[in-house]
Motif scaffolding. Structure first.
Motif, PDB file in Angstrom:
ATOM      1  N   MET A  59       0.865  -1.175   0.000  1.00  0.00           N
ATOM      2  CA  MET A  59       0.000   0.000   0.000  1.00  0.00           C
ATOM      3  C   MET A  59       0.901   1.223   0.000  1.00  0.00           C
ATOM      4  O   MET A  59       2.110   1.119   0.221  1.00  0.00           O
ATOM      5  N   ASN A  60       0.302   2.382  -0.255  1.00  0.00           N
ATOM      6  CA  ASN A  60       1.059   3.617  -0.111  1.00  0.00           C
ATOM      7  C   ASN A  60       0.508   4.388   1.084  1.00  0.00           C
ATOM      8  O   ASN A  60      -0.474   3.981   1.716  1.00  0.00           O
ATOM      9  N   GLU A  61       1.144   5.509   1.398  1.00  0.00           N
ATOM     10  CA  GLU A  61       0.784   6.246   2.605  1.00  0.00           C
ATOM     11  C   GLU A  61      -0.659   6.733   2.574  1.00  0.00           C
ATOM     12  O   GLU A  61      -1.386   6.619   3.567  1.00  0.00           O
ATOM     13  N   GLN A  62      -1.105   7.288   1.448  1.00  0.00           N
ATOM     14  CA  GLN A  62      -2.456   7.818   1.388  1.00  0.00           C
ATOM     15  C   GLN A  62      -3.492   6.717   1.515  1.00  0.00           C
ATOM     16  O   GLN A  62      -4.536   6.891   2.165  1.00  0.00           O
TER      17      GLN A  62
ATOM     18  N   CYS B 124       2.913  -2.461   8.859  1.00  0.00           N
ATOM     19  CA  CYS B 124       4.112  -1.826   8.334  1.00  0.00           C
ATOM     20  C   CYS B 124       4.187  -2.071   6.825  1.00  0.00           C
ATOM     21  O   CYS B 124       3.868  -3.152   6.344  1.00  0.00           O
ATOM     22  N   PHE B 125       4.603  -1.044   6.086  1.00  0.00           N
ATOM     23  CA  PHE B 125       4.712  -1.194   4.633  1.00  0.00           C
ATOM     24  C   PHE B 125       5.889  -0.384   4.125  1.00  0.00           C
ATOM     25  O   PHE B 125       6.362   0.547   4.789  1.00  0.00           O
ATOM     26  N   LEU B 126       6.358  -0.742   2.952  1.00  0.00           N
ATOM     27  CA  LEU B 126       7.522  -0.086   2.351  1.00  0.00           C
ATOM     28  C   LEU B 126       7.054   1.012   1.409  1.00  0.00           C
ATOM     29  O   LEU B 126       6.367   0.734   0.426  1.00  0.00           O
ATOM     30  N   PRO B 127       7.400   2.276   1.678  1.00  0.00           N
ATOM     31  CA  PRO B 127       6.991   3.359   0.784  1.00  0.00           C
ATOM     32  C   PRO B 127       7.801   3.325  -0.508  1.00  0.00           C
ATOM     33  O   PRO B 127       8.843   2.671  -0.573  1.00  0.00           O
TER      34      PRO B 127
END
Length: 323
Positions: free
Chosen positions: A41-44, A174-177
């Motif tokens: 996913m992304n931040e938004q 947690c995800f990688l931007p």
């Protein structure tokens, strides 16, 4: 209402959300005989999903509260990431205090949040409810489809009258931007850090981190070059953040180590609480109200204990010598 009590409740809520959500998450690695989820996913997208989960809880509430944001900017470092996770992973944390309602309604709002989340198909984690029989319950849940974690709790305003102030929060996996590094990294313990002598906030963070290391009485994980000390800037100001991990521990060893750390923190005047986690072993979160420093200790899926200390850069330089 006493402002200091409300601030303490809000800060501990934000800490609890971060630890609860990332203490047992991985990055597609094997842990305990099962493959952990690969999060994309992304931040938004993470922010939008977190706000959607908040609205699921709030929209049907009666009386209808006013939402007041608490905590720092929503996107932050993945605090208790697993040993094999990429160092640049982040997560989103959204937390609100529910204001504009009588203090006697706090417990009722927590119950309504719980019921709304259950109706939406979400589930309890392994320690789903805490102290529901009393006036200040806490509810811990997660989404089954995408592993967002949420809390609802009634923070104490007036214990004698049973009045509180309800809070809600949601934390993403947690995800990688975009552009983030996938190289695995384990932070150094405080004893291995180098620091400029003119950085009092950094020295304070390392001082607290060192005392926690002494209290745990377990070996740190082998650390590559580089450090676990970083500066975090957001809308609330600038803080120094220090993270490191222990070697993998058994569950019994983890419980004993956390008990030693909790005993130290309480003897040193920290406000301490336990928080349920995905690993099954409750994390320890603590707040030092004198200077706003927070500490988090959570067991990762690999068995390592993750330690994170964050302190504002405006605190007194002498505090680290007092821990």
């Amino acid at each position: 209402m006493k402002p200091r009590k409300v601030i303490t409740t809000a800060v501990l809520l934000a800490m609890a959300l971060m630890v609860t959500a990332c203490g047992g998450q991985g990055n597609g690695q094997e842990s305990g005989g099962k493959t952990l989820k690969q999060v994309t996913m992304n931040e938004q997208q993470a922010i939008d999903r977190a706000e959607e989960i908040i609205r699921q809880a709030v929209d049907g509430m009666s009386p209808q509260p006013t939402l007041k944001r608490i905590g720092a900017a929503p996107v932050g470092t993945c605090i208790a990431r697993d040993d094999h996770g990429p160092d640049d992973r982040v997560q989103v944390t959204i937390a609100y205090v529910l204001t504009g309602v009588p203090g006697s309604e706090g417990k009722k709002l927590v119950q309504q949040a719980r019921d709304a989340w259950l109706k939406a198909g979400h589930t309890y984690n392994s320690k789903g409810e805490v102290d529901w029989a009393g006036p200040f319950p806490s509810v811990y849940m997660r989404t089954k489809s995408d592993d967002f974690w949420m809390d609802a709790m009634n923070g104490i305003v007036d214990r004698a009258k049973g009045e509180g102030e309800a809070s809600l929060g949601v934390t993403s996996p947690c995800f990688l931007p975009p552009g983030g590094s996938t190289a695995p990294t384990t932070a150094d313990p405080a004893a291995l850090e180098t620091l400029r002598t003119d950085d009092p906030a950094g020295r304070r963070a390392l001082g607290y981190s060192s005392r926690i290391f002494d209290a745990l009485r377990v070996r740190p994980a082998p650390a590559p070059s580089g450090g676990g000390l970083s500066t975090v800037r957001d809308e609330s100001g600038t803080s120094v953040h220090h993270t490191w991990s222990t070697e993998p521990l058994s569950e019994a060893e983890t419980v004993r180590a956390l008990a030693r750390a909790q005993a130290y923190l309480q003897s040193a005047g920290w406000s301490v609480r336990h928080v349920p986690t995905a690993s099954g072993t409750p994390a320890v979160v603590a707040l030092r109200t004198e200077d706003g420093t927070t500490a988090q200790l959570a067991r990762s899926a690999t068995g390592a204990l993750r330690v994170a200390v964050t302190t504002p850069d405006h605190g007194p330089a002498s505090v680290a010598r007092d821990v």
